[in-house]
Each structure stands twice: as C-alpha cells, then as structure tokens.
Design a protein around this motif. Sequence first.
Motif, PDB file in Angstrom:
ATOM      1  N   UNK A  48     -11.414 -10.299  18.126  1.00  8.94           N
ATOM      2  CA  UNK A  48     -11.114  -8.953  17.576  1.00  8.94           C
ATOM      3  C   UNK A  48      -9.702  -8.222  17.399  1.00  8.94           C
ATOM      4  N   UNK A  49      -8.712  -9.045  18.029  1.00 11.34           N
ATOM      5  CA  UNK A  49      -7.411  -8.628  17.993  1.00 11.34           C
ATOM      6  C   UNK A  49      -6.784  -9.211  16.708  1.00 11.34           C
ATOM      7  N   UNK A  50      -7.319 -10.090  15.881  1.00  9.52           N
ATOM      8  CA  UNK A  50      -6.799 -10.796  14.926  1.00  9.52           C
ATOM      9  C   UNK A  50      -7.844 -10.893  13.625  1.00  9.52           C
ATOM     10  N   UNK A  51      -8.032  -9.733  13.082  1.00  8.14           N
ATOM     11  CA  UNK A  51      -8.975  -9.718  11.759  1.00  8.14           C
ATOM     12  C   UNK A  51      -8.405 -10.482  10.520  1.00  8.14           C
ATOM     13  N   UNK A  52      -9.376 -11.022   9.851  1.00  5.64           N
ATOM     14  CA  UNK A  52      -9.106 -11.874   8.558  1.00  5.64           C
ATOM     15  C   UNK A  52      -8.563 -10.721   7.646  1.00  5.64           C
ATOM     16  N   UNK A  53      -8.933  -9.384   7.435  1.00  8.82           N
ATOM     17  CA  UNK A  53      -8.647  -8.523   6.859  1.00  8.82           C
ATOM     18  C   UNK A  53      -8.567  -7.129   7.603  1.00  8.82           C
ATOM     19  N   UNK A  54      -7.579  -6.347   7.178  1.00  7.84           N
ATOM     20  CA  UNK A  54      -7.811  -5.229   7.999  1.00  7.84           C
ATOM     21  C   UNK A  54      -7.051  -4.039   6.866  1.00  7.84           C
ATOM     22  N   UNK A  55      -7.677  -2.745   7.085  1.00  8.47           N
ATOM     23  CA  UNK A  55      -6.893  -1.664   6.226  1.00  8.47           C
ATOM     24  C   UNK A  55      -6.649  -0.329   6.973  1.00  8.47           C
ATOM     25  N   UNK A  56      -5.668   0.166   6.566  1.00  9.23           N
ATOM     26  CA  UNK A  56      -5.425   1.655   7.279  1.00  9.23           C
ATOM     27  C   UNK A  56      -5.073   2.507   6.094  1.00  9.23           C
ATOM     28  N   UNK A  57      -5.771   3.860   6.418  1.00 15.81           N
ATOM     29  CA  UNK A  57      -5.587   5.016   5.349  1.00 15.81           C
ATOM     30  C   UNK A  57      -4.152   5.370   5.564  1.00 15.81           C
ATOM     31  N   UNK A  58      -3.583   5.416   4.303  1.00 14.22           N
ATOM     32  CA  UNK A  58      -2.057   5.987   4.274  1.00 14.22           C
ATOM     33  C   UNK A  58      -2.080   7.380   3.989  1.00 14.22           C
ATOM     34  N   UNK A  59      -2.986   7.815   3.210  1.00  8.89           N
ATOM     35  CA  UNK A  59      -2.993   9.192   2.449  1.00  8.89           C
ATOM     36  C   UNK A  59      -4.287   9.354   1.794  1.00  8.89           C
ATOM     37  N   UNK A  60      -4.587  10.595   1.656  1.00  5.30           N
ATOM     38  CA  UNK A  60      -5.803  11.038   0.902  1.00  5.30           C
ATOM     39  C   UNK A  60      -5.381  12.480   0.325  1.00  5.30           C
ATOM     40  N   UNK A  61      -5.848  12.933  -0.743  1.00  8.32           N
ATOM     41  CA  UNK A  61      -5.531  14.055  -1.564  1.00  8.32           C
ATOM     42  C   UNK A  61      -6.839  14.444  -2.348  1.00  8.32           C
ATOM     43  N   UNK A  62      -7.384  15.780  -1.837  1.00  7.71           N
ATOM     44  CA  UNK A  62      -8.592  16.073  -2.362  1.00  7.71           C
ATOM     45  C   UNK A  62      -8.247  16.752  -3.623  1.00  7.71           C
ATOM     46  N   UNK A  63      -8.521  16.206  -5.088  1.00  6.14           N
ATOM     47  CA  UNK A  63      -8.177  16.699  -6.145  1.00  6.14           C
ATOM     48  C   UNK A  63      -9.150  17.938  -6.665  1.00  6.14           C
ATOM     49  N   UNK A  64     -10.296  17.831  -6.337  1.00  8.62           N
ATOM     50  CA  UNK A  64     -11.390  18.834  -6.749  1.00  8.62           C
ATOM     51  C   UNK A  64     -12.699  18.908  -5.914  1.00  8.62           C
ATOM     52  N   UNK A  65     -13.577  19.176  -6.157  1.00 10.28           N
ATOM     53  CA  UNK A  65     -14.864  19.458  -5.749  1.00 10.28           C
ATOM     54  C   UNK A  65     -15.733  17.958  -5.820  1.00 10.28           C
ATOM     55  N   UNK A  66     -15.096  17.120  -6.697  1.00  7.10           N
ATOM     56  CA  UNK A  66     -15.798  15.995  -7.026  1.00  7.10           C
ATOM     57  C   UNK A  66     -14.710  14.658  -6.831  1.00  7.10           C
ATOM     58  N   UNK A  67     -13.725  14.850  -6.521  1.00  7.26           N
ATOM     59  CA  UNK A  67     -12.765  13.531  -6.549  1.00  7.26           C
ATOM     60  C   UNK A  67     -11.843  13.697  -5.234  1.00  7.26           C
ATOM     61  N   UNK A  68     -11.677  12.525  -4.799  1.00  6.31           N
ATOM     62  CA  UNK A  68     -10.416  12.558  -3.606  1.00  6.31           C
ATOM     63  C   UNK A  68      -9.912  11.090  -3.973  1.00  6.31           C
TER      64      UNK A  68
END
Length: 136
Positions: A48-68
């Motif tokens: 579990x400590x060494x996954x083959x692929x991993x991702x972290x959320x760096x940023x998000x921006x709510x642009x409108x009621x229908x897009x992020x």
Amino acid sequence: MTSPTETDAERIARRYPPAALPRWTWIVVAALFVAIGTPWLLWAAIHGANPAIDAKLVAYDVRSDTEVDVQITVERPDPAVTGVCSVRAQAIGTETVGEIDIVMEPGSERLVTVHETIRTFRRATSASVVACRVTP
C-alpha cells in the motif's frame, strides 16, 4: 449455604470452576495469530505504501454552476504505466455533482501535472481525487 467444615479455598473453587480450555491453548492461538498476522501486515503496508500510480489534488476552481477546473499532480514510479485517476466534484453535504476519469498515457516523466474541467449538474463546492488505478 456453606457447611461449617468447608474451607475458603473449597468455597472459592466451587464458585469459580476451572476454565473450559486450558491457558496454554489461548497462548498457542495468540501465537498463531501473530505468526500469520505479522507477515500479512508487513506485506499490506509495503504494498500500500508503493502504489503504481498516485495523484494529489493541487487546486480547483469553481468556474460556474456547471463547471469546475481541477489541477492534479500524478506520480508514477514507472512512467511507462498507463493509468486512470477518478476526480470528483462535490456540493454542500458531500453530494457528488460531477465526476471525470483522467487517463494517463505512458510517458517519460515521473510527475505530471494535469488540468481538466469537470462538468457538473449543480454548483460544486469542492473537488477531490477518488482513486487511481493501473490499466492494462
């Protein structure tokens, strides 16, 4: 009622009979759990400590009621691995209002930053990386 000739030891022995299983039986059972559980725990921790692929959320921006707009950083120890990362947009109360699977094609970089837009059916308040998995 106790008889006058009964000693304290006899009275206690009658009140608290010996255990159904001897003490050594429980020691053997505990030793077996340790002998089987320790290698499994070590394997699970290393795997579990060494996954083959991993991702972290760096940023998000709510642009409108229908897009992020989201920005994630994906790490692959082996850049030749193909993977998919699921990213979720959530509204108040953690209701999922949009989701996207980001496909990571084989490349030459260990760390890759990806920008994507998630379409939502209601205004989102946050975003998160759900999971990443290797695809064949």
